[in-house]
Each structure stands twice: as C-alpha cells, then as structure tokens.
Design a protein around this motif. Sequence first.
Motif, mmCIF file in Angstrom:
data_model
loop_
_atom_site.group_PDB
_atom_site.id
_atom_site.type_symbol
_atom_site.label_atom_id
_atom_site.label_comp_id
_atom_site.label_asym_id
_atom_site.label_seq_id
_atom_site.Cartn_x
_atom_site.Cartn_y
_atom_site.Cartn_z
ATOM 1 N N TRP A 1 -45.285 40.941 25.861
ATOM 2 C CA TRP A 1 -44.533 40.227 24.996
ATOM 3 C C TRP A 1 -44.317 38.702 25.157
ATOM 4 O O TRP A 1 -43.386 38.032 24.149
ATOM 5 N N PHE A 2 -44.736 38.415 26.231
ATOM 6 C CA PHE A 2 -44.772 36.936 26.494
ATOM 7 C C PHE A 2 -45.367 36.132 25.436
ATOM 8 O O PHE A 2 -46.659 36.408 25.119
ATOM 9 N N LEU A 3 -44.823 35.221 24.874
ATOM 10 C CA LEU A 3 -45.219 34.290 23.750
ATOM 11 C C LEU A 3 -46.703 33.650 23.893
ATOM 12 O O LEU A 3 -47.526 33.782 23.347
ATOM 13 N N GLU A 4 -46.678 33.299 25.276
ATOM 14 C CA GLU A 4 -47.906 32.620 25.601
ATOM 15 C C GLU A 4 -49.028 33.275 25.803
ATOM 16 O O GLU A 4 -50.350 32.849 25.377
ATOM 17 N N ILE B 1 -49.408 36.160 23.483
ATOM 18 C CA ILE B 1 -49.566 36.584 22.263
ATOM 19 C C ILE B 1 -50.076 35.632 21.409
ATOM 20 O O ILE B 1 -50.934 35.891 20.488
ATOM 21 N N LYS B 2 -49.920 34.463 21.634
ATOM 22 C CA LYS B 2 -50.301 33.260 20.918
ATOM 23 C C LYS B 2 -51.922 32.972 21.232
ATOM 24 O O LYS B 2 -52.693 32.241 20.768
ATOM 25 N N ARG C 1 -54.559 38.310 24.231
ATOM 26 C CA ARG C 1 -53.780 39.448 23.511
ATOM 27 C C ARG C 1 -54.671 40.534 23.183
ATOM 28 O O ARG C 1 -54.314 41.824 23.369
#
Length: 281
Positions: free
Chosen positions: A99-102, A104-105, A110
């Motif tokens: 779930w780390f945004l970096e 997922i982006k 991902r």
Amino acid sequence: MHTLAATPNFIVLIADPLYLSVTDMMEGAPLGKGGLQTNGDPTLFQVVDRKTGAVRTFENPGFIHAHILNSWEEGDDILIDLTWYDANNKTTLGWMNRWFLEYIKDPTTREQWPRSKVMRYRLKADGSVETQVLFADEDGENDFEVPKINEKLNGHPYCMVYATQFHSYEYDFDQQATKGGPFGAVGLAKRNLCSGERGGRYVPNTYPSEVQFVADPGGIKEDDGVLLGIVFDGNTNSSSFHILDAHNLELVAKAELPVKIPFLIHASYFPEENAPIHITV
C-alpha cells in the motif's frame, strides 16, 4: 503475528520472520523502509493446548501470512488455511508494503507485485508439516485477501469462503473467468472448497471493502445468509452500504452514505444483544 488460528482444543500462534528494528525506527525510518525487517528464518507454528497450556512448536520454511481463513482438527492433526506471501524480501515485506503510494503510482511495480496465495498447512502429530496450495487451478491469478466464512464453522471443517480480490476477474461477463485484471480492479470472490464451485461479483470502478457474512438464523445451507459491506463508487464519487445475497452475490439492498468512505480493510458485525435477526432474501 497478524492473526491466530483456533480450534476446539488448540490455539495456534504463527510467528513470521518479520522483525521490528528499534534502532531504525529511532532513527526515523518508517515501518516499510527499515522499521520492519525480514530474513530467511523459518516460520514457527506454536500450538498451545487450551486445557493444559502445553506448547508444541512446528517449523516450516519461512513465509509471511496475513489472514486465517479457518482452522480445525482432523484426528490428531491441525489444519490451517491462510493467505500466504514470500518472506525474505525487504521490498515487499510480505504483504506490508503493498500500500505504499510510491509503489501504487508506478504501473510496472504495482502490476508485478507478488500476489497472495492461499495455502493449507497440516500440522501432524509426528511434528511434520504438510502444505497444499488451494485454488491451484487459478494459476496464481486470484490474489485473494481478507477472507470471510460462516462464523458458525470457525474451528470446524467448512466449504464456503468469500474474499476480496485485488486483481478481480471479469465476473460481470463470465462467472468462470480466470484472468486477473489490473491491480485496483477490486472484486468479491466466492469459492466452494468442497465442490470446486466458483463465482464472484465485479462492478467496474467500484471498490468493495471486506465483507461480513451474517447467517440466516433459519438457514440450513452453509451459505444461507447475506454479506454486509461498504463500497466506494468511483463513478459517482460516493459510498454506499451494500447487502448481498451470499448464495449468488446479487445485490439485495443498498443504502447511500452521507460521507465518502475510501477503501477499508476490515469489517465486523455486532448484532444487538438478545435482539432477533430477520433476514429475507
């Protein structure tokens, strides 16, 4: 340890090779960037006798688990079904860093992120451990998490399981689909471990959270009941509370919520004490 297993006679604590680094945390490292660490140590099953308190330890090649589907006894053996991830990967930390945004982006990261497996462990009376991959015919496409069952069968043999699927199949076109979509195409899966029957629910651009199974008090079948859950609708930018028929995952009722509720992980149901429950499907 994230969750534990329980049977009528035993509690099983699962010790994953996942460790807290106090030094790194004191230096300001977040859990996913050094605060938690993993290595090649084995995973331990610590079986506690509920009557005597005696403890037996079973050792297995290292893995990191997230959630228990169910656990039960067969003769002198203990069986545990759980969601499974590789250990000894400092980037993934099992399931922790998904779930780390970096991550997922980044589309490449991902989509290549390791998916969960559902494993069955048999802890045998002679101290050995046998393993089995469940839903092996889906070739690792399934990516199930936060599983739920009819809680009347907790600690006993069971068949039905419901799970959030983070790479959902296109159940809206084909209930027998086996090709996972992109990460974030979130659906709800239903599997029968006894018969092999399968199905699911997927509505594009909607994001269901973990469901809670509520049994029909007058029900006979294991899946007689409903599923309760919250869904965020990306099309309308709104959230609603859903009640699904647990047999076929069709929508029974829907209530719009006054606030937006993004993706949630866990769900629970607490009936009013001594109040009758009336369910009509």
